[in-house]
Each structure stands twice: as C-alpha cells, then as structure tokens.
Design a protein around this motif. Structure first.
Motif, PDB file in Angstrom:
ATOM      1  N   ASP A  23      48.808  30.891  28.078  1.00  0.00           N
ATOM      2  CA  ASP A  23      48.615  31.058  29.528  1.00  0.00           C
ATOM      3  C   ASP A  23      47.188  30.684  29.917  1.00  0.00           C
ATOM      4  O   ASP A  23      46.962  30.027  30.932  1.00  0.00           O
ATOM      5  CB  ASP A  23      48.921  32.500  29.949  1.00  0.00           C
ATOM      6  N   GLN A  26      46.226  26.910  30.222  1.00  0.00           N
ATOM      7  CA  GLN A  26      46.557  26.149  31.436  1.00  0.00           C
ATOM      8  C   GLN A  26      45.322  25.831  32.264  1.00  0.00           C
ATOM      9  O   GLN A  26      45.302  24.864  33.018  1.00  0.00           O
ATOM     10  CB  GLN A  26      47.541  26.943  32.307  1.00  0.00           C
ATOM     11  N   LEU A  32      39.478  23.722  39.121  1.00  0.00           N
ATOM     12  CA  LEU A  32      38.687  24.928  39.322  1.00  0.00           C
ATOM     13  C   LEU A  32      38.927  25.860  38.132  1.00  0.00           C
ATOM     14  O   LEU A  32      39.957  26.528  38.065  1.00  0.00           O
ATOM     15  CB  LEU A  32      39.128  25.590  40.638  1.00  0.00           C
ATOM     16  N   PRO A  36      39.723  35.349  38.188  1.00  0.00           N
ATOM     17  CA  PRO A  36      38.924  36.526  38.551  1.00  0.00           C
ATOM     18  C   PRO A  36      39.181  37.773  37.713  1.00  0.00           C
ATOM     19  O   PRO A  36      38.651  38.836  38.024  1.00  0.00           O
ATOM     20  CB  PRO A  36      39.335  36.768  40.012  1.00  0.00           C
ATOM     21  N   ALA A  37      39.934  37.657  36.620  1.00  0.00           N
ATOM     22  CA  ALA A  37      40.436  38.854  35.935  1.00  0.00           C
ATOM     23  C   ALA A  37      39.334  39.788  35.435  1.00  0.00           C
ATOM     24  O   ALA A  37      39.505  40.999  35.405  1.00  0.00           O
ATOM     25  CB  ALA A  37      41.340  38.445  34.779  1.00  0.00           C
ATOM     26  N   ARG A 152      55.465  28.752  22.981  1.00  0.00           N
ATOM     27  CA  ARG A 152      55.492  30.180  23.343  1.00  0.00           C
ATOM     28  C   ARG A 152      56.548  30.946  22.559  1.00  0.00           C
ATOM     29  O   ARG A 152      57.680  30.506  22.434  1.00  0.00           O
ATOM     30  CB  ARG A 152      55.796  30.335  24.830  1.00  0.00           C
ATOM     31  N   TYR A 305      40.397  39.059  27.612  1.00  0.00           N
ATOM     32  CA  TYR A 305      41.293  39.609  28.635  1.00  0.00           C
ATOM     33  C   TYR A 305      42.028  40.833  28.102  1.00  0.00           C
ATOM     34  O   TYR A 305      42.086  41.869  28.754  1.00  0.00           O
ATOM     35  CB  TYR A 305      42.291  38.542  29.084  1.00  0.00           C
ATOM     36  N   ALA A 309      40.359  43.693  30.360  1.00  0.00           N
ATOM     37  CA  ALA A 309      40.890  43.651  31.729  1.00  0.00           C
ATOM     38  C   ALA A 309      41.312  45.029  32.215  1.00  0.00           C
ATOM     39  O   ALA A 309      41.086  45.393  33.360  1.00  0.00           O
ATOM     40  CB  ALA A 309      42.059  42.677  31.811  1.00  0.00           C
ATOM     41  N   SER A 310      41.932  45.798  31.339  1.00  0.00           N
ATOM     42  CA  SER A 310      42.486  47.081  31.755  1.00  0.00           C
ATOM     43  C   SER A 310      41.676  48.234  31.172  1.00  0.00           C
ATOM     44  O   SER A 310      41.177  48.148  30.053  1.00  0.00           O
ATOM     45  CB  SER A 310      43.941  47.183  31.285  1.00  0.00           C
ATOM     46  N   ASP A 311      41.567  49.299  31.932  1.00  0.00           N
ATOM     47  CA  ASP A 311      40.960  50.515  31.395  1.00  0.00           C
ATOM     48  C   ASP A 311      41.945  51.261  30.490  1.00  0.00           C
ATOM     49  O   ASP A 311      41.568  52.180  29.787  1.00  0.00           O
ATOM     50  CB  ASP A 311      40.519  51.443  32.531  1.00  0.00           C
TER      51      ASP A 311
ATOM     52  N   THR B  75      48.987  37.200  38.046  1.00  0.00           N
ATOM     53  CA  THR B  75      48.456  38.308  37.237  1.00  0.00           C
ATOM     54  C   THR B  75      46.931  38.370  37.242  1.00  0.00           C
ATOM     55  O   THR B  75      46.346  39.436  37.451  1.00  0.00           O
ATOM     56  CB  THR B  75      48.938  38.166  35.779  1.00  0.00           C
ATOM     57  N   MET B  76      46.305  37.217  37.005  1.00  0.00           N
ATOM     58  CA  MET B  76      44.849  37.210  36.862  1.00  0.00           C
ATOM     59  C   MET B  76      44.131  37.525  38.163  1.00  0.00           C
ATOM     60  O   MET B  76      42.933  37.761  38.174  1.00  0.00           O
ATOM     61  CB  MET B  76      44.379  35.847  36.341  1.00  0.00           C
ATOM     62  N   HIS B  77      44.867  37.493  39.269  1.00  0.00           N
ATOM     63  CA  HIS B  77      44.267  37.719  40.584  1.00  0.00           C
ATOM     64  C   HIS B  77      44.607  39.092  41.161  1.00  0.00           C
ATOM     65  O   HIS B  77      44.238  39.388  42.286  1.00  0.00           O
ATOM     66  CB  HIS B  77      44.734  36.619  41.546  1.00  0.00           C
ATOM     67  N   LEU B  81      44.268  45.376  37.956  1.00  0.00           N
ATOM     68  CA  LEU B  81      44.252  45.113  36.510  1.00  0.00           C
ATOM     69  C   LEU B  81      43.617  46.259  35.735  1.00  0.00           C
ATOM     70  O   LEU B  81      44.036  46.603  34.644  1.00  0.00           O
ATOM     71  CB  LEU B  81      43.491  43.813  36.215  1.00  0.00           C
ATOM     72  N   ARG B  82      42.567  46.850  36.323  1.00  0.00           N
ATOM     73  CA  ARG B  82      41.855  47.911  35.600  1.00  0.00           C
ATOM     74  C   ARG B  82      42.684  49.166  35.433  1.00  0.00           C
ATOM     75  O   ARG B  82      42.658  49.807  34.401  1.00  0.00           O
ATOM     76  CB  ARG B  82      40.576  48.272  36.353  1.00  0.00           C
ATOM     77  N   ARG B  84      45.935  49.660  35.432  1.00  0.00           N
ATOM     78  CA  ARG B  84      47.254  49.600  34.808  1.00  0.00           C
ATOM     79  C   ARG B  84      47.123  49.141  33.364  1.00  0.00           C
ATOM     80  O   ARG B  84      46.120  48.559  32.987  1.00  0.00           O
ATOM     81  CB  ARG B  84      48.138  48.591  35.563  1.00  0.00           C
ATOM     82  N   THR B  86      47.498  46.697  30.218  1.00  0.00           N
ATOM     83  CA  THR B  86      47.258  45.257  30.218  1.00  0.00           C
ATOM     84  C   THR B  86      48.526  44.500  30.576  1.00  0.00           C
ATOM     85  O   THR B  86      49.577  44.718  29.985  1.00  0.00           O
ATOM     86  CB  THR B  86      46.779  44.787  28.835  1.00  0.00           C
ATOM     87  N   ARG B  87      48.410  43.639  31.571  1.00  0.00           N
ATOM     88  CA  ARG B  87      49.559  42.840  31.988  1.00  0.00           C
ATOM     89  C   ARG B  87      49.484  41.481  31.319  1.00  0.00           C
ATOM     90  O   ARG B  87      48.432  40.853  31.302  1.00  0.00           O
ATOM     91  CB  ARG B  87      49.515  42.588  33.493  1.00  0.00           C
ATOM     92  N   ALA B  88      50.601  41.030  30.810  1.00  0.00           N
ATOM     93  CA  ALA B  88      50.656  39.674  30.240  1.00  0.00           C
ATOM     94  C   ALA B  88      50.970  38.698  31.359  1.00  0.00           C
ATOM     95  O   ALA B  88      51.930  38.883  32.090  1.00  0.00           O
ATOM     96  CB  ALA B  88      51.723  39.597  29.164  1.00  0.00           C
ATOM     97  N   PRO B  89      50.148  37.666  31.526  1.00  0.00           N
ATOM     98  CA  PRO B  89      50.461  36.679  32.555  1.00  0.00           C
ATOM     99  C   PRO B  89      51.719  35.893  32.187  1.00  0.00           C
ATOM    100  O   PRO B  89      52.163  35.921  31.042  1.00  0.00           O
ATOM    101  CB  PRO B  89      49.244  35.747  32.551  1.00  0.00           C
ATOM    102  N   GLN B  90      52.279  35.214  33.160  1.00  0.00           N
ATOM    103  CA  GLN B  90      53.410  34.330  32.906  1.00  0.00           C
ATOM    104  C   GLN B  90      53.007  32.918  33.325  1.00  0.00           C
ATOM    105  O   GLN B  90      52.041  32.732  34.053  1.00  0.00           O
ATOM    106  CB  GLN B  90      54.626  34.812  33.682  1.00  0.00           C
ATOM    107  N   PRO B  91      53.744  31.938  32.859  1.00  0.00           N
ATOM    108  CA  PRO B  91      53.312  30.562  33.125  1.00  0.00           C
ATOM    109  C   PRO B  91      53.279  30.225  34.617  1.00  0.00           C
ATOM    110  O   PRO B  91      54.114  30.689  35.383  1.00  0.00           O
ATOM    111  CB  PRO B  91      54.378  29.718  32.414  1.00  0.00           C
ATOM    112  N   THR B  92      52.283  29.436  34.994  1.00  0.00           N
ATOM    113  CA  THR B  92      52.249  28.817  36.310  1.00  0.00           C
ATOM    114  C   THR B  92      52.684  27.368  36.135  1.00  0.00           C
ATOM    115  O   THR B  92      52.199  26.676  35.241  1.00  0.00           O
ATOM    116  CB  THR B  92      50.824  28.873  36.892  1.00  0.00           C
ATOM    117  N   ASP B 126      42.996  28.565  44.285  1.00  0.00           N
ATOM    118  CA  ASP B 126      42.372  27.980  43.088  1.00  0.00           C
ATOM    119  C   ASP B 126      43.028  26.661  42.693  1.00  0.00           C
ATOM    120  O   ASP B 126      42.446  25.871  41.952  1.00  0.00           O
ATOM    121  CB  ASP B 126      42.471  28.952  41.901  1.00  0.00           C
TER     122      ASP B 126
END
Lengths: 321, 185
Positions: A23, A26, A32, A36-37, A152, A305, A309-311, B75-77, B81-82, B84, B86-92, B126
């Motif tokens: 991921d 990509q 760009l 922002p994670a 994947r 990440y 990223a997460s607490d 996900t990354m936006h 995120l803090r 919850r 950790t979330r796994a992103p999915q493909p764009t 973005d």
C-alpha cells in the motif's frame, strides 16, 4: 509498547507487513509524495554507525508519512563525549519524541534501548546481530519479482534463496535466515567455511542449510541469489580469504552468471563491483538491487506506520517484540 | 448471508438495484451526460457500489466505463488513527487518465458523521485537482459532524446513534440488504 527488534515473526505478521508496504509502495507513482498519517509525530534516527542508505531510507519513509524526522549521529553528538547509550536514549525520549530508529555497532543495543525509553524502537542494524527492515525489504522485492502485481497476501513458499558471503558476521544474513523461512522459502547459506556459522553448519539450528561451495549451489539453479557485501571494515585480523580467493570461490562472475539461469539477484548494498558480483551481473535484468532500495522506503513506511500511527496498535501488524 | 437476529431489513436486493439505477440516471442528468465522469469508491463496499454504478452508466450511455472507475482509500487521511487500533490501508486504484479536470463522483455505502468523506476529499486532493467532486451514498443515516452532504442518495434512513446500520453486498457478504438493528441488542 511495540518495537521492531528482530525479523523473527509469525508468517501472518510478516505477510501483513509486506502487504502494508505494498500500500505504501503506491506513493512511488504519485506526484505528491506525502501522506498525513504520522502528522505531529517525531521520529529520531539515532545512528551510532555510518550509514547513508538506511538512514536516508528511514528519513524519507518518515517524511513521506508527515512525521518530523531528526537525525542524530554518533559522531559529533554527546556519545562521542562519553554519554552512555541509556542516557542518550533517555535524553531523546525526554524531548518528547514518539519513536526511535537506532543503528548501533553493539549487538543488542536496540533491545536495551527499548527496555529503557518507553517508546517504540526500530532496529536499523545492530552489530552482527540483526537488520530486520533489510530482511523485510529483501522479502518485499523478491515477492514482487516472483508474484508481480498480484503479490498481496502471498508468501515465498518453496522459493529457494541462496545467501552468499560472510554469513557469520552478517546481520543481513541472520535476519533473512529468520524471516525468509517463516515465509516458506528454503534458505541456503553459502560462504567460506570460516565465515559460515557453526550452528548452521552442523545441522541448522536456524532451519536453514549451509553449503561452502557456490558452484554446487549454482548447479542447483536457485530462484534467488543474495550476495552480501564483503565487509572490509569487519575483517581486520579475522581468518578470512583474500580478495583473490573470495573471487575464485564466491564471487558471482560472468561465468557463474551464465550458469545461474534466471535467478533473481539481490544485494543489500553498497556493492563492490568485481568482488561480490561482476558489473554485468549487477546491471543485468536479473538484478533487483535498485528495486530493493525502492522497497526499503515502502517497507520502512509500513514499519513506522504500524508502530506509530495508533496509540493502541493492533496485534496483527508490525514486528513482535 | 450474514444478517443477524434482531436486525430489520430496510432495503432488499431489488430496492438496492433500483436505487443504484436511479442514482446512475441522476449522475448523468446533473452532469449533462457522461463527459469527464470518474467514479471512485471508498473501500470496502463503496468500491463495489462504484463498480455497479459504472456498469449501469455503461448500459445507459453505451460508453465503456471500465477505465473510469476506481478505488480511493482514505485510511492514511483519517482523523482517528491515533485513537483506534492500527488500521490497514486498502489499495487505491485511480483510472490511468487521472482525476485532473474530471468530474469525480465519490461513492460510499453509508453517509454518517461525514468524517470519511472529509478524509476522502483530502486523499483526492493529493491525487490531483478534479473540476467537480460529487458524493453518492447508498444510505444517508444522518448525524453529520461536519458540513458535508451527499449529491445522490439511495435512501434517507433516519436512525438513532445507538442503532447499527449495516450494508450487505453480494460481492462481500453473499447477498444484498440494508439492515438496521438496535444497538442494545
């Protein structure tokens, strides 16, 4: 608190990290390059050993995730004034950083730091012990070579990888010998007998095979050949072959390249052309060496990440303690 | 089919099908045709809904939509995120022609707080600069926390915050349904 100290992790976790790196990968196609994670997070690269590519790779990874990245090198810092690892770590932690990436000549230093500072720690290479993000990026680059765009969720089942060089002193070899078999790969360690680890040589405590002859391994037509850097700075006074002996026995020469078939070539860099492999091998279409460098950024983004990223990081992602 | 006991079905397969057909027509009407249209679904179920809308738009207009539909992972936006796990992103997946100067229709299954759409707008920015961005949602259940609204809605579903609205789609869940159940159940 979770850290990435070792490449020893369950198969599912390794696949999860590699998928996360897909991921992140990509972003390479984007104009760009910024996500922002990790906005508002601060990561310190604490490098007690020289490194250009690993440090820049972690720096780019952190910055592309919007973290603030600060580089502290051993030379010119308080470390050269005699400050202990513990005091340096506690000082950096006290500044409010969220994570520390550490490279040290001392095996085990990242694990000690992890116990002391109460922040996620990433091992960026410690002595002759481990280099887990290198093993992850090797696995990532190899998985992409083999499975292409459909990588994947996949592992490296049945993929035969030969790791060639100074195995005994190589943290890259050790981390790969832990990670690749977890992903189902069959690993053979190849090198001059004095530089093969005794544990692997006498029956493979790591679950991998040791074989002194590169020529025999090439005749077996492996799927991938990983050539380790001949580490001149670690060889002082060691029982090691001369450069000429090394080339004769363990260098991927043009002649060996021709016999190797279509195996993928990996090298953690920086490479010594003409020593570990010929220029023709390095520049051939079998070489995944530059792909490894690109993969390094994606894998390190995935690691940062999943740790920062997460607490409340979940159990599924990221290297286990 | 994974419908749980105590869940009330609000939309069945036929109603979902009709709602998507109607949204497809509304998209064409608002855009005065199919020019520059790009559909981006928000994972997981929004991606399948975007594909279904693309199929309908192709049927209606006779124009191929295969290279005008994609997925936009947010996900990354996200702003949580803090807090919850950790979330796994999915493909764009963005159509090769990109989003610059296109009319991008974001497609999601449920519009609720609006925070996912806020993240989607950032993720989209973005990738490029669309001429117009529209929002299609199969269900709007209210309770917005941000000044965001949908342009195309399959069904307005007034709900209490304590209730769970679930969208089941054949591609993921084995059958089509929208259900609502009491949070206390």
């Amino acid at each position: 608190m979770r850290h990435l100290l070792t490449a020893s992790m369950p198969r599912d976790e390794a696949i999860g990290l590699l998928d996360l790196a897909e991921d992140m990968h990509q972003i390479q196609d984007r104009e760009l390059k910024k996500l922002p994670a990790l906005r508002g997070r601060t990561v310190v690269n604490l490098f007690f050993e020289d490194s250009t590519r690993t440090r820049s790779s972690f720096e780019i990874a952190g910055k592309w995730l919007s973290a603030d990245v600060i580089n502290v090198s051993g030379k010119g810092s308080s470390v050269s004034k005699g400050e202990s690892l513990r005091d340096t770590g506690l000082t950096i932690a006290a500044m409010g950083v969220d994570g520390v990436v550490v490279r040290s000549g001392a095996s085990g230093a990242p694990a000690l730091l992890a116990d002391w500072i109460g922040r996620p720690v990433v091992n960026a290479g410690d002595g002759t012990h481990e280099h887990p993000t290198q093993a992850l990026l090797d696995a990532f680059a190899l998985r992409r070579r083999i499975h292409g765009g459909a990588a994947r969720g996949k592992a490296l089942d049945g993929v035969r990888v030969a790791i060639v060089g100074d195995i005994a002193h190589s943290r890259v070899a050790r981390s790969n010998a832990l990670l690749l078999p977890a992903l189902g790969a069959e690993v053979t360690l190849v090198g001059p007998p004095p530089l093969l680890p005794p544990a692997a040589a006498d029956g493979s405590r790591l679950g991998v095979r040791a074989e002194p002859s590169l020529d025999r391994v090439i005749d077996e037509r492996p799927d991938a050949l990983m050539l380790l850097r001949v580490q001149l700075e670690r060889q002082a006074g060691k029982v090691a072959p001369s450069a000429a002996e090394y080339i004769t026995g363990w260098s991927l020469t043009d002649e060996r390249l021709a016999r190797l078939g279509d195996a993928h070539l990996l090298h953690p860099g920086p490479m010594n052309r003409g020593l570990e492999l010929s220029s023709r091998a390095a520049d051939s279409d079998r070489s995944a060496i530059l792909e490894q460098v690109t993969a390094g950024v994606s894998v390190r983004m995935a690691v940062l990440y999943s740790l920062l990223a997460s607490d409340h990081p979940s159990a599924e992602l990221g290297g286990a303690r | 089919m994974t419908q749980r006991a105590g869940a009330r079905t609000v939309l069945g397969p036929d109603e979902i099908g009709r709602a998507l057909t109607r949204i497809a027509h509304e998209i064409l009407e608002a855009n005065h045709g199919a020019d520059d249209l790009v559909l981006l679904g928000i994972p997981t179920r929004g991606v399948h809904l975007a594909q279904r809308l693309a199929d309908r738009l192709a049927d209606i207009t006779g124009i191929g939509f295969a290279d005008r539909v994609g997925a936009l992972d947010v996900t990354m936006h996200r702003d949580d995120l803090r807090g919850r796990p950790t979330r796994a992103p999915q493909p764009t997946r963005v159509p090769a022609a990109g989003v610059d100067d296109r009319v991008v229709v974001l497609v999601d299954d449920v519009l609720y707080s609006g925070r996912t759409i806020r993240a989607a707008l950032d993720a989209l920015a973005d990738l490029g600069r669309p001429r117009v961005v529209r929002l299609a949602a199969l269900v709007d259940r209210g309770h917005r926390e941000l000044p965001i609204r949908a342009d195309f809605v399959g069904k307005n579903l007034p709900s209490a915050r304590s209730e769970h609205v679930r969208i089941l789609l054949d591609e993921v869940d084995g059958a089509d349904a929208v259900t609502i159940e009491d949070g206390a159940a």
